[in-house]
Structures are given as structure tokens and as C-alpha cells.
Motif scaffolding. Sequence first.
Motif, short mmCIF file in Angstrom:
data_model
loop_
_atom_site.label_atom_id
_atom_site.label_comp_id
_atom_site.label_asym_id
_atom_site.label_seq_id
_atom_site.Cartn_x
_atom_site.Cartn_y
_atom_site.Cartn_z
N LEU A 1 6.75 -1.38 2.50
CA LEU A 1 5.13 -0.65 2.02
C LEU A 1 4.26 0.45 3.38
CD1 LEU A 1 2.77 -0.45 0.07
CD2 LEU A 1 1.96 -2.26 1.42
N THR A 2 4.80 0.75 4.58
CA THR A 2 4.26 1.64 5.91
C THR A 2 4.61 2.21 5.01
OG1 THR A 2 3.76 -0.51 7.15
CG2 THR A 2 4.10 1.71 7.59
N ALA A 3 6.51 2.10 5.16
CA ALA A 3 7.66 3.53 4.48
C ALA A 3 7.00 4.51 3.85
CB ALA A 3 8.74 3.92 4.93
N THR A 4 6.68 3.89 3.14
CA THR A 4 6.01 4.92 1.88
C THR A 4 4.31 5.36 1.47
OG1 THR A 4 7.32 2.73 0.32
CG2 THR A 4 5.42 4.02 -0.83
N GLN A 5 3.75 4.36 2.03
CA GLN A 5 1.96 5.01 2.81
C GLN A 5 2.81 6.67 3.71
OE1 GLN A 5 0.72 1.79 4.81
NE2 GLN A 5 -0.70 1.17 2.27
N VAL A 6 3.73 6.10 4.28
CA VAL A 6 4.61 7.21 5.17
C VAL A 6 4.51 8.69 4.10
CG1 VAL A 6 4.89 8.96 6.82
CG2 VAL A 6 4.32 6.20 7.25
N ILE A 7 5.00 8.06 3.38
CA ILE A 7 5.91 8.99 2.60
C ILE A 7 4.88 10.36 2.02
CG2 ILE A 7 7.89 10.18 0.47
CD1 ILE A 7 9.30 7.81 2.27
N VAL A 8 3.94 9.16 1.18
CA VAL A 8 2.75 9.44 0.26
C VAL A 8 2.20 10.58 0.70
CG1 VAL A 8 1.31 8.78 -0.85
CG2 VAL A 8 3.25 7.16 -1.20
N LYS A 9 1.29 10.64 2.17
CA LYS A 9 0.57 11.22 3.32
C LYS A 9 1.24 12.47 3.25
CE LYS A 9 -2.58 11.15 7.74
NZ LYS A 9 -2.02 10.03 8.84
N GLU A 10 2.87 12.25 4.12
CA GLU A 10 3.53 13.57 4.30
C GLU A 10 3.27 15.01 2.90
OE1 GLU A 10 6.86 11.88 5.00
OE2 GLU A 10 6.20 12.28 7.35
N LEU A 11 3.90 13.95 1.69
CA LEU A 11 3.48 14.59 0.20
C LEU A 11 2.68 15.61 0.11
CD1 LEU A 11 5.91 12.19 -1.60
CD2 LEU A 11 6.71 14.58 -0.23
#
Length: 286
Positions: free
Chosen positions: A86-96
Motif C-alpha cells: 500500500l505504501t509503495a502504491t501510494q508513492v507511485i500514485v503520488k509521483e504520477l
Amino acid sequence: MSSLGLDDGVLSQVQGDISADNFSVQAGTAVVGTSSSEVLDLSSVIAEAVRQQVKPLRDDIKSLRDDIKRESKKTNDRISLLLSQLTATQVIVKELLSNQSKEKATLKTLLKSEGAQIVRRIVLHSLHLKSGDAEEAKMIDELMRTLREKELIIQDSQKDVQDLVICFHQERNVLKQQVTKRIKIDLCNKSPETGAELTSTVTYLTSHGLGTLKSPDMILLYHLAYIHSMYMNAKQNLDSKQKEYRSRAEREFWQFLKLRVEKSASNDEEMKMKLKESLKNGFKPV
């Protein structure tokens, strides 16, 4: 079930053992027969029987606790893994989202196709302008009014207007570089007839978004090419006046181009003939 809470089978076993060893019970005490004088406490026998009965249950409870611990560890591990994902996904979404917000606006994202074509054509005819000039500010105001009247701006926000001005400047820089590059490609190692067609330049501008070039567009291009073929050509023998024009072109090329276009009365076919004549000795950039 006995009054002691023991299983009847267990109690029978205890009683059988006592009988077999010649026990006789007196006042809560078992006295061994003639084979032994040792006294046994009946409560110890009962306690041992209870322990034997309870031991499997205790083992089951211990096993159950161990299973719970193992399952708990597995569950915790799965939860930790899910939290990490979940943390990794949040980071990816934030970067996108961040990259999306940082993406540069383009004429295609700001304007309808007709609007983008209008802007590019205006830019082509204003290559002499510089950022911040009063003439440029006036032109951009007129451009914005035209785009609004024709409803060609996709989202007419303050940021969109600012982005449009940035795109205007970027487009000007691109055309200055690319048109000059292709003009030289058209003139180099070509016959006068072939060079004067300006095939590479016309093809680039058409595919770049200007569509079919109009007569004023071609007049501008012929003048631009003529300056290169006549004044910026190492194969030309220039007189003093022509050398002065070369110096002016080297100092302020785009302003020089603008003045020539404004003062010229030649149409596009006449300019094409002048360009062809200037290429009779070939072309070599100075």
C-alpha cells in the motif's frame, strides 16, 4: 461419572489396580496386605489418574496456542506485506500525480486544432519579436481575443493563458531553428529549380501543424531562403551594398527578414524566380 468427577472407566481402572495389589481401605487409607507393609495415600493415586486424564487436554491446549501463534505470525506478516504494498502504491500514485501536474502544456492540450494552427501561423510571421516587447504583448492580446471569439481555447483559465504565452515563445524558438535548418537543406547540393521548391521546409511546416501553406507563408519562406542564398552564400560575389546587407543579416537576421517582406512588392512566384536565379552558382553557407 463418579462424585469425584472422574471418568467411570478411569475409576474402575484405579479400583482394579488397588484390588489387584491386595489393597484394603480403612479410614481413607489403603493398607497393603501381607505382601507389603508400605502405606499408600489414596489421594495420590487419584491425583495421578487425574493428571493422566488431563494431560492430553493440556497438550491439545498447548498445541492450539502454538497454532494460534503461528497463524498470528503469518497474519502479521501478511498485514505487513499489504501495508508495504500500500505504501509503495501510494508513492507511485503520488509521483504520477506530481509528474502530471509538472507536465508542460502544449498547443494541443490548450487549444482546439484550428486554434493551434492559427497560433503557429502567427508565430511564423512574427519570428522577429522578442519576449517582453510591447509589439509582442499587443500581438498576444489580439491573438487571445481571436481565440476567445472563435471559442478555440479548451479551458480559458488564468493558468491556461500563461501556458499559452509560454507555448508561443517555445514555438517561435522551434520554428527559428527548424525552418532555418530545412532552408539550408533545400538549398545545399540542389539544382536552382529543385532548391527553389523548398520541399523540405514546406513539408516540415505542413506536418508541424500549419496545414496547407498560403501565399503569404510562401512569400515569407522565399524571402528567408533568398537572404541565405544571396547574402549568406559563400559562392556569391557581393558588391559593397550587398556586403552591407550581409552584415545586417548576420547581426539581426529576423528583423532584416521582416523589413524585406514588408518593403517587397513581389508575389510568391516572383520571389521564387529570384531565389532560383540566386542559386545559379550553387550554395555554400558562410
